[in-house]
Design an enzyme around this catalytic site. Structure first.
Site, mmCIF file in Angstrom:
data_model
loop_
_atom_site.group_PDB
_atom_site.id
_atom_site.type_symbol
_atom_site.label_atom_id
_atom_site.label_comp_id
_atom_site.label_asym_id
_atom_site.label_seq_id
_atom_site.Cartn_x
_atom_site.Cartn_y
_atom_site.Cartn_z
ATOM 1 N N GLY A 70 0.530 -0.725 0.287
ATOM 2 C CA GLY A 70 -0.072 -0.093 0.129
ATOM 3 C C GLY A 70 0.800 1.103 0.231
ATOM 4 N N ASN A 124 -3.296 -8.366 -0.123
ATOM 5 C CA ASN A 124 -4.188 -9.554 -0.967
ATOM 6 C C ASN A 124 -4.043 -8.208 -1.735
ATOM 7 O OD1 ASN A 124 -6.017 -7.163 -0.182
ATOM 8 N ND2 ASN A 124 -6.852 -9.185 0.958
ATOM 9 N N GLY A 150 -4.176 -2.381 -2.234
ATOM 10 C CA GLY A 150 -2.215 -2.001 -2.336
ATOM 11 C C GLY A 150 -1.968 -2.083 -3.745
ATOM 12 N N VAL A 154 -4.955 -11.568 5.277
ATOM 13 C CA VAL A 154 -4.602 -11.122 6.545
ATOM 14 C C VAL A 154 -5.771 -12.069 7.568
ATOM 15 C CG1 VAL A 154 -2.020 -9.717 6.792
ATOM 16 C CG2 VAL A 154 -4.144 -9.069 7.396
ATOM 17 N N LYS A 183 -13.441 -7.233 8.682
ATOM 18 C CA LYS A 183 -12.569 -8.167 8.662
ATOM 19 C C LYS A 183 -11.264 -7.875 9.154
ATOM 20 C CE LYS A 183 -14.162 -11.537 6.297
ATOM 21 N NZ LYS A 183 -14.482 -12.854 5.609
ATOM 22 N N ALA A 208 -0.403 -0.129 12.797
ATOM 23 C CA ALA A 208 -0.791 1.547 12.131
ATOM 24 C C ALA A 208 -2.497 1.402 13.196
ATOM 25 C CB ALA A 208 -1.106 0.866 10.468
ATOM 26 N N TYR A 232 -15.112 1.669 9.630
ATOM 27 C CA TYR A 232 -13.424 1.671 9.570
ATOM 28 C C TYR A 232 -13.405 2.639 11.041
ATOM 29 C CZ TYR A 232 -8.471 3.718 8.584
ATOM 30 O OH TYR A 232 -7.428 3.340 8.421
ATOM 31 N N TYR A 267 -3.607 -7.514 23.591
ATOM 32 C CA TYR A 267 -2.556 -8.519 23.733
ATOM 33 C C TYR A 267 -1.265 -8.409 24.568
ATOM 34 C CZ TYR A 267 -4.251 -12.649 20.779
ATOM 35 O OH TYR A 267 -4.543 -13.812 20.095
#
Ligand code: UDP
Length: 317
Positions: free
Chosen positions: A10, A32, A36, A57, A91, A114, A145, A159
């Site tokens: 991208g 994918n 990009g 991903v 997703k 990001a 978004y 995490y």
């Protein structure tokens, strides 16, 4: 270091990949190619330290060997893209973030997410510090978004707290420069493409809404510095000089010497009225400040668009 960059084909991901390779690191670009563009990394294929994997991903990621960093940039980011690709956007920022965090955990790698100034929505606090929680409409068109990036931040922090993952979150404000697709739909690319082709420059609303525009090399420098410090909370990276959209239109007209007329179209739903980063944290933590002003950044970007348009008209002929 061995680094996985998702969304590495991208606009921003490819500039970051260039920088990491120039520093001598090994980079696996995973993309994918939905938004990009392989052309952004075509010049890297002969580099033995760069590898391209065509992969979404959102599906399980299998990486062979060690990794030092996972950098997650995969996501549509232009309003027209995430409106068209609403479910894909949700997703990649949920499942895709989960999968990439899982890879980082499995490899004991560090992780950089990001994120975006869109987490602040249509802000009621100005300028926006990282401590501001934002004003987002979860069910509006931009919610796909904004909310999925907010989820991605929350999952990254989970995490970090639960698994001790060494994470970073960069909140990226409006960015422009070479490789921002001509048909990307964002304001800088639209205005330059319109001005260079003598088409009408389309201001949405009355043009009094504001943004600030950072040149891509400033952003990449900020990201690299953030990777060097152990700080897990979000950090704003953006240019602190505020412009109205109408001012941007006039400046691009002047710099391109265009005769395009300026026309007005309706303002998209939930379009933020004002946006400006408070970059005190980046200044103190990273000793970072953008160094390219809008005038010189636009000159470089216009030169790139001129070349691109000349190439595409040669190909069309
Ligand atoms: N905009 C505009 N004309 C265009 C494209 C965008 O006036 O052709 C406006 C848009 O409504 C918004 C600002 O420019 O107020 C920035 O839009 P962009 O899509 O670049 O990104 P955003 O900051 O909204 O995510």
């Amino acid at each position: 270091m061995k680094i996985l960059v998702t969304g590495g084909a991208g606009f921003i991901g490819s500039h970051l990949t260039d920088r990491l390779l120039a520093e001598g690191h090994h980079v696996t670009v995973m993309d994918n190619l939905v938004t990009g563009n392989y052309q952004n990394i075509a010049h890297l294929v002969s580099n033995p330290r760069c590898e391209f994997i065509h992969h979404n991903v959102c599906n399980h990621i299998h990486m062979i060997g060690e990794l030092d960093w996972v950098i997650h940039f995969a996501s549509p980011a232009s309003p027209i893209d995430y409106l068209n690709l609403s479910i894909e956007t949700m997703k990649v920022n949920s499942l895709g973030t989960h999968n990439t965090l899982g890879v980082a955990r499995a490899k004991s790698a560090k992780y950089l997410l990001a994120s975006t100034s869109e987490v602040y929505g249509d802000p009621q606090v100005h300028p926006q510090p990282e401590t501001y929680w934002g004003n987002v409409n979860p069910i509006g068109p931009r919610g796909v978004y904004d909310e999925s990036k907010r989820f991605a931040e929350a999952l990254t922090m989970a995490y970090h707290h639960k698994h001790g993952l060494d994470t970073r979150i960069v909140r990226i404000f409006n960015c422009y420069g070479p490789r921002l697709r001509i048909n990307d739909g964002r304001v800088v690319s639209n205005f330059i493409a319109q001005a260079l082709s003598q088409k009408a420059i389309t201001i949405y609303g009355d043009g009094t809404q504001t943004r600030s525009f950072q040149y891509v090399s400033d952003l990449i420098e900020g990201i690299r510095l953030l990777m060097e410090v152990e700080h897990h909370l979000p950090v704003n990276i953006g240019n602190p000089e505020e412009f109205t959209v109408a001012e941007l239109a006039r400046l691009i007209k002047e710099l391109t010497g265009s005769d395009s007329e300026i026309i007005y179209r309706s303002l998209p739903v939930d379009d933020p009225k004002r946006r400006l980063p408070d970059i005190s944290k980046a200044k103190a933590l990273l000793n970072w400040m953008p160094c390219i002003d809008l005038h010189s950044g636009l000159e470089k970007t216009i030169a790139w668009y001129q070349e691109e348009l000349a190439c595409s008209s040669t190909v069309a002929r």
